[in-house]
Design an enzyme around this catalytic site. Sequence first.
Site, PDB file in Angstrom:
ATOM      1  N   GLU A 177      -3.083  -0.002   2.629  1.00 22.91           N
ATOM      2  CA  GLU A 177      -4.418   0.534   2.894  1.00 22.91           C
ATOM      3  C   GLU A 177      -5.452  -0.536   3.261  1.00 22.91           C
ATOM      4  O   GLU A 177      -6.432  -0.744   2.518  1.00 22.91           O
ATOM      5  CB  GLU A 177      -4.908   1.332   1.679  1.00 22.91           C
ATOM      6  CG  GLU A 177      -3.984   2.459   1.274  1.00 22.91           C
ATOM      7  CD  GLU A 177      -4.592   3.393   0.217  1.00 22.91           C
ATOM      8  OE1 GLU A 177      -5.694   3.101  -0.274  1.00 22.91           O
ATOM      9  OE2 GLU A 177      -3.962   4.406  -0.089  1.00 22.91           O
ATOM     10  N   GLU A 387       2.306   7.246  -0.580  1.00 28.96           N
ATOM     11  CA  GLU A 387       1.511   7.638  -1.752  1.00 28.96           C
ATOM     12  C   GLU A 387       0.992   9.050  -1.559  1.00 28.96           C
ATOM     13  O   GLU A 387       0.569   9.417  -0.457  1.00 28.96           O
ATOM     14  CB  GLU A 387       0.279   6.740  -1.958  1.00 28.96           C
ATOM     15  CG  GLU A 387       0.549   5.448  -2.641  1.00 28.96           C
ATOM     16  CD  GLU A 387      -0.722   4.627  -2.860  1.00 28.96           C
ATOM     17  OE1 GLU A 387      -1.794   5.215  -3.126  1.00 28.96           O
ATOM     18  OE2 GLU A 387      -0.630   3.394  -2.748  1.00 28.96           O
TER      19      GLU A 387
HETATM   20  C1  FCB Z   1      -4.814   4.663  -3.309  1.00 27.60           C
HETATM   21  C2  FCB Z   1      -4.386   3.307  -3.810  1.00 27.60           C
HETATM   22  C3  FCB Z   1      -3.690   3.338  -5.138  1.00 27.60           C
HETATM   23  C4  FCB Z   1      -4.326   4.336  -6.084  1.00 27.60           C
HETATM   24  C5  FCB Z   1      -4.474   5.681  -5.414  1.00 27.60           C
HETATM   25  C6  FCB Z   1      -5.051   6.750  -6.304  1.00 27.60           C
HETATM   26  O1  FCB Z   1      -5.864   4.525  -2.404  1.00 27.60           O
HETATM   27  O2  FCB Z   1      -3.523   2.679  -2.874  1.00 27.60           O
HETATM   28  O3  FCB Z   1      -3.693   2.039  -5.661  1.00 27.60           O
HETATM   29  O4  FCB Z   1      -5.499   3.839  -6.550  1.00 27.60           O
HETATM   30  O5  FCB Z   1      -5.278   5.546  -4.276  1.00 27.60           O
END
Ligand code: FCB
Length: 504
Positions: A177, A387
């Site tokens: 990210e 994620e």
């Molecule tokens: C993302 C992050 C991770 C966590 C989630 C909820 O943006 O990569 O570390 O904080 O959100």
Amino acid sequence: MTSAHCVSAAPRLSPRSIPADFLLGVATAAYQIEGATRRDGRADSIWDAFCRVPGAVIGGDSGEHACEHYDRYRDDVQLMSELGVQVYRFSTSWARVQPDGRTANALGLDFYSRLVDELLAANITPWLTLYHWDLPQALQEAGGWPARDTALRFADYAANVQAVLGDRVINWTTLNEPWCSAFLGYLSGEHAPGIQNPQASLDAAHHLLLGHGLATQRLRELGPELSIGITLNMTVADPVDPTDAADVDAARRIDAQHNRLFLDPIFRGEYPADLLADLDARGLNLPVLDGDLATIANPIDALGINYYHGDAISAQQPADAPLTSAAPSQRPTLSPFPAGDGIFTHSRGLPVTAMGWEVQPEGLTRLLKRIDDEYARPTGVTLYVTENGAAYTDTVTSTVAADGTVTASVDDTDRAEFLRLHLDAILDAVDAGVNVKGYFYWSLMDNFEWAWGYDKRFGLVRVDYDTQVRTVKASGRLYQSIIDGRGVPADSAMSQPVSPEHRG
Ligand code: FCB
């Protein structure tokens, strides 16, 4: 509801099968779980320093102890093995591997070597991310990501880690990210290092991308057999009123600053012209030197997509309060969009998680289709959802057995349903022909949620931060049964978690 609707929405009865080659995993990140911030030569990262800034993190929390994973990693691998996860996405801490941002620290590297051995022994594939936001503080003091030299340092760090783990780790992600690193770190000020400067945030974005390209090139030279990629957090920016030109343009600007700023240089070797014009109109630019874009466009094998929710975007203020994702820390923050003036995020009235994020699984299907069509398929890149997850306020129930043994349980049906809905949304994309080959739930266990501290829990496993006891939640048991049966239950009524005794 019409009878025709009832017929078309007839519930599916049997579980929906997950393709045999689709990987099911979980994700974590170094600073959020490891603790042991001063052990074995590790020095401060920007997050250690930021957590000391008064009011920067809710509750004054820090990653100093976190989940004590540095000492408990064997138990945590055992937990993953019990859940049956096939692949584990973790990050290495740059400040552990190179405490000053330059010099390799054998003790720090050895921790990751032991972790990887433990994973392989448990038949879990390691998926390594080199940078999940924890820049060595020494490099921040030398200019941080706005300084071009940090990109060069990042490639050297990648080579250091590859030298030790390249014989056992196939899947390498350069950055997690970069949007957050650049714009939460150097513009909104919500994240470390807490700087609030629009031009610095764009300098950071370009140098993060350059670091990605240089590291990709270096890893490729050192390990031609490696699978290399990057993880981007993306939104689906929908205009609130698709017939209103101002709303459509506002959604375009968010898509440009959130998604295409990263996708276009990586996949096409160019920054989007509309974004450059928006920035130019505000006296801002991306500090591109000759050759940079070709470096950034070094071919990758995998694109990780982190998806939590999309955004309904408008040029008008909503009647109620605009939605914001910012943590309500005491330190004032700015908008994370350098060309985001006059843009508002509206609520769609969807259910929200404890973060205030709308639950919008269909956005994930659309996102996967779009990224596959426009970027990944033409370049032969495979997609992974690296994620996706939800914070909810969990309730712990303790049961005392006749012999006095206390068993804790967390019946987090909302998180279990979130997981089920998003896996289903991915299978919709698979059915539409999208080349997506894996899912990593965020997160294996509750952990340090950045500016929110320990206030927000995303885990499939509960962590009691006083005792460090781990308790698999109902969502974790559901995931276990999904992995075991290679199928997504048809509806929430059927998504009954397997009993704790079940072993996949
Ligand atoms: C993302 C992050 C991770 C966590 C989630 C909820 O943006 O990569 O570390 O904080 O959100």
